[in-house]
Each structure stands twice: as C-alpha cells, then as structure tokens.
Design a protein around this motif. Sequence first.
Motif, mmCIF file in Angstrom:
data_model
loop_
_atom_site.group_PDB
_atom_site.id
_atom_site.type_symbol
_atom_site.label_atom_id
_atom_site.label_comp_id
_atom_site.label_asym_id
_atom_site.label_seq_id
_atom_site.Cartn_x
_atom_site.Cartn_y
_atom_site.Cartn_z
ATOM 1 N N VAL A 194 0.835 -1.197 0.000
ATOM 2 C CA VAL A 194 0.000 0.000 0.000
ATOM 3 C C VAL A 194 0.873 1.251 0.000
ATOM 4 O O VAL A 194 0.588 2.234 -0.711
ATOM 5 C CB VAL A 194 -0.973 -0.011 1.198
ATOM 6 N N GLY A 195 1.947 1.244 0.754
ATOM 7 C CA GLY A 195 2.845 2.394 0.786
ATOM 8 C C GLY A 195 3.499 2.656 -0.557
ATOM 9 O O GLY A 195 3.612 3.815 -0.995
ATOM 10 N N LEU A 196 3.926 1.590 -1.230
ATOM 11 C CA LEU A 196 4.545 1.765 -2.540
ATOM 12 C C LEU A 196 3.539 2.275 -3.574
ATOM 13 O O LEU A 196 3.867 3.155 -4.383
ATOM 14 C CB LEU A 196 5.150 0.435 -3.010
ATOM 15 N N VAL A 197 2.334 1.730 -3.543
ATOM 16 C CA VAL A 197 1.305 2.198 -4.486
ATOM 17 C C VAL A 197 0.994 3.663 -4.235
ATOM 18 O O VAL A 197 0.895 4.459 -5.177
ATOM 19 C CB VAL A 197 0.021 1.336 -4.376
ATOM 20 N N GLY A 198 0.842 4.035 -2.971
ATOM 21 C CA GLY A 198 0.542 5.426 -2.643
ATOM 22 C C GLY A 198 1.642 6.372 -3.072
ATOM 23 O O GLY A 198 1.381 7.436 -3.647
ATOM 24 N N SER A 199 2.892 5.983 -2.826
ATOM 25 C CA SER A 199 3.999 6.871 -3.188
ATOM 26 C C SER A 199 4.119 7.017 -4.705
ATOM 27 O O SER A 199 4.360 8.117 -5.216
ATOM 28 C CB SER A 199 5.305 6.363 -2.592
ATOM 29 N N LYS A 200 3.932 5.935 -5.434
ATOM 30 C CA LYS A 200 4.019 6.010 -6.894
ATOM 31 C C LYS A 200 2.835 6.769 -7.481
ATOM 32 O O LYS A 200 2.972 7.447 -8.503
ATOM 33 C CB LYS A 200 4.112 4.611 -7.503
ATOM 34 N N ALA A 201 1.670 6.673 -6.856
ATOM 35 C CA ALA A 201 0.514 7.431 -7.332
ATOM 36 C C ALA A 201 0.744 8.928 -7.148
ATOM 37 O O ALA A 201 0.444 9.724 -8.042
ATOM 38 C CB ALA A 201 -0.748 6.985 -6.606
ATOM 39 N N VAL A 202 1.282 9.320 -6.021
ATOM 40 C CA VAL A 202 1.580 10.734 -5.784
ATOM 41 C C VAL A 202 2.629 11.221 -6.771
ATOM 42 O O VAL A 202 2.534 12.334 -7.317
ATOM 43 C CB VAL A 202 2.036 10.946 -4.324
ATOM 44 N N GLU A 203 3.628 10.384 -7.026
ATOM 45 C CA GLU A 203 4.663 10.744 -7.992
ATOM 46 C C GLU A 203 4.072 10.908 -9.393
ATOM 47 O O GLU A 203 4.426 11.847 -10.128
ATOM 48 C CB GLU A 203 5.736 9.657 -7.995
ATOM 49 N N ALA A 204 3.175 10.005 -9.768
ATOM 50 C CA ALA A 204 2.564 10.081 -11.094
ATOM 51 C C ALA A 204 1.689 11.328 -11.235
ATOM 52 O O ALA A 204 1.677 11.966 -12.288
ATOM 53 C CB ALA A 204 1.737 8.829 -11.362
ATOM 54 N N VAL A 205 0.947 11.683 -10.196
ATOM 55 C CA VAL A 205 0.114 12.892 -10.249
ATOM 56 C C VAL A 205 1.009 14.128 -10.323
ATOM 57 O O VAL A 205 0.679 15.107 -11.000
ATOM 58 C CB VAL A 205 -0.847 12.949 -9.039
ATOM 59 N N GLY A 206 2.131 14.093 -9.653
ATOM 60 C CA GLY A 206 3.066 15.205 -9.734
ATOM 61 C C GLY A 206 3.619 15.398 -11.132
ATOM 62 O O GLY A 206 3.854 16.526 -11.573
ATOM 63 N N ARG A 207 3.808 14.316 -11.855
ATOM 64 C CA ARG A 207 4.338 14.405 -13.212
ATOM 65 C C ARG A 207 3.253 14.794 -14.215
ATOM 66 O O ARG A 207 3.547 15.470 -15.200
ATOM 67 C CB ARG A 207 4.940 13.064 -13.642
ATOM 68 N N ASN A 208 2.016 14.313 -13.986
ATOM 69 C CA ASN A 208 0.935 14.584 -14.933
ATOM 70 C C ASN A 208 -0.350 14.857 -14.150
ATOM 71 O O ASN A 208 -1.166 13.957 -13.942
ATOM 72 C CB ASN A 208 0.758 13.389 -15.868
ATOM 73 N N PRO A 209 -0.581 16.084 -13.701
ATOM 74 C CA PRO A 209 -1.761 16.396 -12.888
ATOM 75 C C PRO A 209 -3.088 16.183 -13.624
ATOM 76 O O PRO A 209 -4.110 15.942 -12.996
ATOM 77 C CB PRO A 209 -1.591 17.877 -12.547
ATOM 78 N N GLY A 210 -3.064 16.184 -14.921
ATOM 79 C CA GLY A 210 -4.298 15.988 -15.686
ATOM 80 C C GLY A 210 -4.832 14.563 -15.605
ATOM 81 O O GLY A 210 -6.011 14.321 -15.879
#
Length: 86
Positions: free
Chosen positions: A42-58
């Motif tokens: 869960v921690g890895l999924v959450g961190s990668k999701a935040v990273e992905a939103v940071g790269r592409n907010p759309g």
Amino acid sequence: MTLELISLAQAAAAHAPDAAAAAGITGSITMGLGGGGAAIGVGLVGSKAVEAVGRNPGAFGNILTLGIIAMALAEGLGIIAYLGGF
C-alpha cells in the motif's frame, strides 16, 4: 526396544502442549509477514501514485482509480494471509 518406544511416546505426550503453542507461533508469523507485506504494498502504491500525479496532474482521476484498485488488491492479500494463519 519396546521400552524405548514407550518412553518416546511418553515424551511426545508430555510435550504436546508445546507443539500446539509452536503451531500458534507459526500462524502468528504468517499473519505478521502478510500484514507487513500488505502495508509495504500500500505504501509503494501510494507513493508512486503521488509521484505520477506530480508528473501529470491531468491524469489525476485515472491514477486515483488505479491506485485504489491496487491498494485494495494489496490489502486483500494481507487479509488472505491473516485468514490463512488460522
């Protein structure tokens, strides 16, 4: 030979509660490792999701949906490990 078998059977009977306690310990280890693995997932999924939103907010909506599904699957594995410990 028969006397040795009788003494071996008596020793096994004397330690039967220890065997039940050891079975409980291995179940606890299984549940603990399963829960820890689910927490790491869960921690890895959450961190990668935040990273992905940071790269592409759309793509926030799609990332959120996929993140929730991935977290649910990770938690599901933790629950299976918990139930398997019994």
